[in-house]
Design a protein around this motif. Structure first.
Motif, PDB file in Angstrom:
ATOM      1  N   ALA A   1      48.110   3.348 -33.770  1.00  0.00           N
ATOM      2  CA  ALA A   1      48.691   2.074 -34.199  1.00  0.00           C
ATOM      3  C   ALA A   1      49.850   2.310 -35.167  1.00  0.00           C
ATOM      4  N   TYR A   2      49.699   3.283 -36.044  1.00  0.00           N
ATOM      5  CA  TYR A   2      50.760   3.603 -36.996  1.00  0.00           C
ATOM      6  C   TYR A   2      51.996   4.108 -36.256  1.00  0.00           C
ATOM      7  N   GLU A   3      51.795   4.972 -35.263  1.00  0.00           N
ATOM      8  CA  GLU A   3      52.912   5.473 -34.454  1.00  0.00           C
ATOM      9  C   GLU A   3      53.613   4.334 -33.728  1.00  0.00           C
ATOM     10  N   THR A   4      52.845   3.382 -33.237  1.00  0.00           N
ATOM     11  CA  THR A   4      53.432   2.214 -32.578  1.00  0.00           C
ATOM     12  C   THR A   4      54.276   1.419 -33.561  1.00  0.00           C
ATOM     13  N   ALA A   5      53.771   1.211 -34.766  1.00  0.00           N
ATOM     14  CA  ALA A   5      54.523   0.476 -35.789  1.00  0.00           C
ATOM     15  C   ALA A   5      55.839   1.193 -36.095  1.00  0.00           C
TER      16      ALA A   5
ATOM     17  N   LEU B   1      53.651  -0.002 -49.863  1.00  0.00           N
ATOM     18  CA  LEU B   1      52.362   0.486 -49.398  1.00  0.00           C
ATOM     19  C   LEU B   1      51.271   0.026 -50.348  1.00  0.00           C
ATOM     20  N   GLY B   2      50.172  -0.445 -49.781  1.00  0.00           N
ATOM     21  CA  GLY B   2      49.067  -0.871 -50.613  1.00  0.00           C
ATOM     22  C   GLY B   2      47.754  -0.832 -49.858  1.00  0.00           C
TER      23      GLY B   2
ATOM     24  N   TYR C   1      48.300  -2.023 -45.986  1.00  0.00           N
ATOM     25  CA  TYR C   1      49.600  -2.490 -45.498  1.00  0.00           C
ATOM     26  C   TYR C   1      50.639  -1.423 -45.802  1.00  0.00           C
ATOM     27  N   ASP C   2      51.588  -1.263 -44.894  1.00  0.00           N
ATOM     28  CA  ASP C   2      52.699  -0.343 -45.076  1.00  0.00           C
ATOM     29  C   ASP C   2      53.922  -0.974 -44.429  1.00  0.00           C
ATOM     30  N   LEU C   3      54.886  -1.341 -45.243  1.00  0.00           N
ATOM     31  CA  LEU C   3      56.101  -1.992 -44.746  1.00  0.00           C
ATOM     32  C   LEU C   3      57.198  -0.996 -44.390  1.00  0.00           C
ATOM     33  N   LEU C   4      57.041   0.262 -44.754  1.00  0.00           N
ATOM     34  CA  LEU C   4      58.091   1.245 -44.505  1.00  0.00           C
ATOM     35  C   LEU C   4      58.440   1.452 -43.034  1.00  0.00           C
ATOM     36  N   PRO C   5      57.477   1.383 -42.100  1.00  0.00           N
ATOM     37  CA  PRO C   5      57.891   1.510 -40.697  1.00  0.00           C
ATOM     38  C   PRO C   5      58.913   0.442 -40.285  1.00  0.00           C
ATOM     39  N   ALA C   6      58.921  -0.693 -40.986  1.00  0.00           N
ATOM     40  CA  ALA C   6      59.886  -1.757 -40.711  1.00  0.00           C
ATOM     41  C   ALA C   6      61.147  -1.593 -41.568  1.00  0.00           C
ATOM     42  N   GLY C   7      61.149  -0.575 -42.448  1.00  0.00           N
ATOM     43  CA  GLY C   7      62.295  -0.374 -43.327  1.00  0.00           C
ATOM     44  C   GLY C   7      62.386  -1.408 -44.434  1.00  0.00           C
TER      45      GLY C   7
ATOM     46  N   THR D   1      57.960  -2.077 -37.031  1.00  0.00           N
ATOM     47  CA  THR D   1      57.168  -3.186 -37.558  1.00  0.00           C
ATOM     48  C   THR D   1      56.233  -2.666 -38.647  1.00  0.00           C
ATOM     49  N   PRO D   2      55.755  -3.545 -39.519  1.00  0.00           N
ATOM     50  CA  PRO D   2      54.826  -3.082 -40.554  1.00  0.00           C
ATOM     51  C   PRO D   2      53.491  -2.653 -39.949  1.00  0.00           C
ATOM     52  N   PHE D   3      52.834  -1.757 -40.644  1.00  0.00           N
ATOM     53  CA  PHE D   3      51.463  -1.400 -40.300  1.00  0.00           C
ATOM     54  C   PHE D   3      50.577  -2.229 -41.209  1.00  0.00           C
TER      55      PHE D   3
END
Length: 139
Positions: free
Chosen positions: A22-26, A94-95, A47-53, A31-33
């Motif tokens: 799922a993280y790789e997909t994000a 990230l949280g 939550y991790d918003l970094l995949p969405a920049g 998109t966010p994880f």
């Protein structure tokens, strides 16, 4: 996506392999994880918003921290909700909140977090990471 984000909308990953996929997909989709992850000890909301920049603007990070504090205090004070030890980390990108004995409890907390963390109006462009301090310090 945020005000109507229900506990049943939160994805749950039962294994590290499912979480990693799922993280790789994000990351691939930008998109966010956001999920509930199951560990041997219990359930964690992440939550991790970094995949969405993206990252949370300062007021949104503060709001999320306050919302989660109120939610956790209510859970810990409820004798019908089993919780082992609850901890939270609320960063701009990230949280996590953990550990919950029940998936349903983790999903409820995740739905609260989603209202702020996944609300795109609370996002700003992610700042560049600062290089780690590689200098050794002497005491």
């Amino acid at each position: 996506m945020t005000e109507d984000y229900a506990p049943s909308d939160v994805p749950v990953y039962e294994s590290p392999a499912a979480r990693d996929a799922a993280y790789e997909t994000a990351e691939r989709e930008g998109t966010p994880f956001f999920a509930v992850e199951r560990y041997e000890e219990g359930y964690t909301v992440t939550y991790d918003l970094l995949p969405a920049g993206k990252e949370l603007a300062r007021p949104a990070r503060k709001e999320l921290d306050e919302r989660l504090t109120r939610e956790i205090e209510a859970l810990v004070g409820d004798p019908d909700v089993p919780v082992r030890e609850v901890s939270k980390s609320v960063g701009v990108s990230l949280g996590s909140v953990s550990l919950f004995d029940r998936e349903a409890t983790a999903r409820e907390v995740a739905a609260v977090a989603a209202r702020t963390a996944l609300d795109e109006s609370n996002w700003v462009e992610a700042s560049e990471p600062t290089p780690a301090d590689t200098e050794f310090r002497q005491n």
